[in-house]
Design an enzyme around this catalytic site. Structure first.
Site, mmCIF file in Angstrom:
data_model
loop_
_atom_site.group_PDB
_atom_site.id
_atom_site.type_symbol
_atom_site.label_atom_id
_atom_site.label_comp_id
_atom_site.label_asym_id
_atom_site.label_seq_id
_atom_site.Cartn_x
_atom_site.Cartn_y
_atom_site.Cartn_z
ATOM 1 N N GLY A 132 0.812 -3.050 -10.943
ATOM 2 C CA GLY A 132 1.887 -3.825 -10.448
ATOM 3 C C GLY A 132 1.491 -4.484 -9.320
ATOM 4 N N SER B 115 5.518 -1.975 -5.378
ATOM 5 C CA SER B 115 6.240 -1.572 -6.650
ATOM 6 C C SER B 115 6.045 -0.002 -6.675
ATOM 7 C CB SER B 115 5.411 -2.241 -7.769
ATOM 8 O OG SER B 115 4.072 -1.995 -7.705
ATOM 9 N N GLU C 223 -6.098 1.592 -4.859
ATOM 10 C CA GLU C 223 -6.441 0.490 -4.715
ATOM 11 C C GLU C 223 -7.624 0.006 -5.315
ATOM 12 O OE1 GLU C 223 -4.549 -1.560 -3.110
ATOM 13 O OE2 GLU C 223 -3.339 -0.310 -1.817
#
EC number: 2.7.1.21
Length: 199
Positions: free
Chosen positions: A23, A27, A96
């Site tokens: 997203g 988010s 990430e």
């Protein structure tokens, strides 16, 4: 009479799988990753979480959400390094993921094929609205994809885009609320047009 026989014991085998949480910025991707990892730890599963070494925004070692929830992690420079830490692990978390090299795709596939549950969180698009790093391929090979949304700061609708608010054209620019804002499609297109960016 035999009350209990080894023939009736079913060996519990590990079932590997790949879960992707994707997203826009803000988010709740990292928040959801932390939640799933903590649940696995509570269930006495052996877990290890990884993050790119370049991400030192909130902590050099821990994975930290924008809401300040955190979990201990191992920072790494190369996706291949993940394999060095996972021989005795049930669940692997990767935060990430968009910042990792494309080797992450094969690493995740190998882990899942070896019976490890892999939970990945990352941006699906960069600030230009283009697919980001290995995320598209990770979504393609995943057993489950959860697309989470922020709230558009302009109109309050669901936000899927991360709009960069500072002048910098590099794809990778680590930032927070001063550099990015979540926008819905309509507000994102409007903001990109106002910035003189190609849409």
């Amino acid at each position: 009479m035999v009350l209990f026989s080894e023939d009736h014991i079913q060996e519990t085998r590990r079932r590997g799988r790949i879960e992707v949480i994707c997203g826009s910025m803000f988010s709740g991707k990292t928040e959801e990753l932390i939640r799933r990892m903590k649940r696995a730890k509570f269930a006495r599963q052996r877990v290890e979480i990884f993050k790119p070494a370049i991400d030192t925004r909130y902590s050099e070692e821990d994975v930290v959400s924008h809401d300040s929830h955190s979990i201990a992690s191992t920072p790494i420079d190369s996706s291949a390094s993940i394999l060095l830490f996972t021989s005795e692990i049930d669940v692997v978390g990767i935060d990430e993921a968009q910042f990792f090299d494309d080797g992450l795709i094969d690493v995740c596939r190998q882990l899942a094929n070896n019976g490890i549950r892999v939970i990945i969180a990352g941006l699906d698009m960069d600030f230009k609205g283009n697919p980001f790093g290995p995320m598209p391929q990770l979504c393609a090979i995943a057993d489950e994809v959860s697309k989470v949304h922020a709230i558009c700061v302009k109109c309050g609708d669901l936000a899927s885009f991360s709009h960069r608010t500072v002048k910098n054209d590099k794809q990778v620019l680590l930032g927070e609320t001063a550099e990015y804002e979540p926008l819905c499609r309509e507000c994102y297109l409007r903001a990109r047009g106002e910035d003189g960016q190609k849409i």
